[in-house]
Design an enzyme around this catalytic site. Structure first.
Site: not given
Ligand code: ISL
Length: 526
Positions: A202, A253
């Protein structure tokens, strides 16, 4: 040393456990529900599951606020059930990828609780505690904005501030601390020891912060995004993954504006793959789409990594809705401006996009429900929003996180015996697994057939793609000796290029003409 490891061209299905299937009747999905509905994934033919976080969590950010990486939240079940699910998936030939969140942990985690208990606690150094600015320390240490909008610092009772790039319930970890590194290396081993085949990382480009805490200034190095030190972490993780025999994958990610900086994460000694947000963010436009495919292929070829193709996930507006917007503006976010959405158009394009994303070289990700043609639920009353992003950015990701419709003619559509944690549109009665099974015109049967063809088709494995010139608004390419995909993104029907046979079509053809927003897979004459 295997020239064709699974992660290079797998079809990977993202399970969002809150919303897949609820067996215990509390309105929230769980592992027992996933185990009961595993045949759906076997019938679909996917190679792997990516499981969004299932760990103990106060659920301030739907489980991306992890309180214990070595257990399962009771709302989802037990560690023993998780182990059983891994074994049952493997028995069906389906690999398992778990989601690790290294940038931050839950404020309920014992480290943070210990850090709160005393300013002298050694656990403070696991986080970013800093004095405030100004004579009484009442000013935040920096003006950084959080990733969800809002401020990035919260003050504790003793007057210090701590950093959280997401919600206050997600304190950022201090990756300069060797204890943080050691803990995550141990967590990786914990899950690899339980047989998981991969790790989804993540927010993989965050983690490190410039300890001088400079402000964010255009043209200067960013203080908390994509710092060079992060690569040392993934080199260490790669050594751990490789020590398990070579087919455990690290998938990042990595949101990155620059293709070069993105590709720097994909190296033989770092991550195996990363999500293609460039493709996910691309509007339904032939020139943009072609340029995106070219950029993707070039960037990955340069580093020898497999491209990935992603249309939706749990953070963005579902692509049936995105592609159904009838103006040309485009955004991941909800339809805040009320742009009209033509769901029939969006569905037709999503069907064509399925044939595109499943026939390009590399790995393809499917977000649960995309195989059912689900659209964004844009009618959730704000009072029912669960997403913390709503309060901070005026945008909620809940509309793409709605529980799956399995059967029946009204909510909860076999998802649960209780009221689901988010409301399902009643119109989904035509998009349940039950309603679509056996209907050759359904999205589900299209995905099943496409994935089965892809699996059996040698031309779709470890071959390059070559553009075919049909006309500018038609994306056409060959794979291997005799396979072609043609996607008509123009407003008019076009003649199909010469072929021996039609393998699959995303919609009805008009004689020898390919209608707009329709795609085909062809066997070419050789
Ligand atoms: O969600 C986003 C755009 O709508 C992204 O900016 C997102 O915040 C970013 O990709 C990180 O996402 C990941 O970490 C976050 C979590 O809320 C997301 O669900 C996850 O995919 C924090 O852990």
């Amino acid at each position: 040393s295997d020239p064709s490891p699974w992660w290079r061209d797998a079809v990977i299905y993202q399970v969002y456990p809150r919303s897949y299937a609820d067996a215990d009747g509390d309105g929230v999905g769980d592992i027992a529900g996933i185990r009961a509905r595993l045949p759906h994934l076997a019938d679909l033919g996917v190679d792997a599951i990516w499981m969004s976080p299932w760990y103990p969590s106060p659920m301030a950010d739907a489980g991306y606020d992890v309180a214990d990486f070595r257990d399962i939240d009771p709302v989802f079940g037990t560690l023993a059930e998780a182990e059983a699910l891994i074994a049952e998936s493997h028995a069906l030939g389906i690999r398992m990828i778990v989601d690790i969140v290294p940038n931050h942990i839950s404020s309920a985690h014992p480290w943070f609780q210990a850090a709160l208990a005393s300013p002298a606690a050694p656990e403070r150094d696991y986080f970013w505690f800093r004095p405030g600015r100004g004579p009484d320390g009442a000013g935040m240490p920096t003006d950084w904005r959080g990733e969800f909008g809002g401020t990035a610092w919260t003050r504790v009772d003793d007057g210090a501030w701590y950093l959280h790039l997401f919600t206050p319930e997600q304190p950022d970890l201090n990756w300069d601390h060797p204890g943080v590194r050691a803990e995550f290396e141990s967590i990786l081993r914990f899950w690899f020891d339980r047989g998981v085949d991969g790790i989804r990382i993540d927010s993989a480009a965050l983690l490190f912060k410039d300890p001088a805490l400079p402000e964010v200034v255009d043209g200067r190095p960013h203080p908390f995004h994509d710092l060079d030190e992060v690569h040392s972490v993934y080199r260490a993780w790669r050594r751990i993954a490789d020590s398990y025999g070579g087919d455990r994958a690290l998938i990042g990610e990595v949101w990155m504006p620059s293709v070069e900086r993105f590709a720097a994460y994909l190296r033989p000694d770092e991550l195996h793959a990363a999500f293609n947000f460039d493709f996910l963010g691309c509007a339904w436009d032939p020139a943009l789409m072609r340029a995106c495919v070219d950029r993707t292929l070039d960037a990955h070829a340069a580093v020898g990594a497999p491209p990935t193709w992603v249309l939706s996930n749990h953070d963005v507006t579902r692509h049936v809705t995105r592609y159904g917007r009838t103006d040309t503006t485009f955004s991941f976010d909800n339809n805040l401006d009320g742009t009209p959405v033509d769901l029939e158009l969006g569905t037709r394009r999503a069907r064509a996009a399925a044939l595109l994303s499943l026939s390009l070289p590399g790995a393809t990700y499917i977000y649960q429900g995309e195989e059912l043609g689900l659209w964004e639920n844009e009618n959730i009353p704000p009072a029912e929003f669960q997403d913390p992003m709503w309060g901070r950015r005026g945008h909620s990701r809940d509309g793409c996180r709605v529980p799956l419709p399995w059967s029946g003619s009204e909510p909860p559509f076999g998802f649960s015996s209780a009221t689901p944690w988010l409301p399902q549109p009643p119109e989904w009665k035509d998009r349940t697994v039950q309603a679509q099974t056996g209907d050759p015109a359904s999205m589900l049967e299209l995905y099943r057939e496409a994935i089965a063809l892809r699996r059996a088709e040698p031309a779709l494995h470890h071959t390059a793609m070559t553009w075919l010139d049909v006309q500018p608004a038609v994306l056409a390419y060959t794979r291997g000796a005799d396979f072609a995909c043609v996607v008509n993104m123009s407003g008019a029907a076009v003649a199909l290029p010469g072929h021996e046979s039609l393998l699959l079509s995303s919609g009805p053809l008009d004689g020898d003409l390919l209608p707009p927003d329709t795609a085909v897979w062809l066997r070419r004459q050789t």
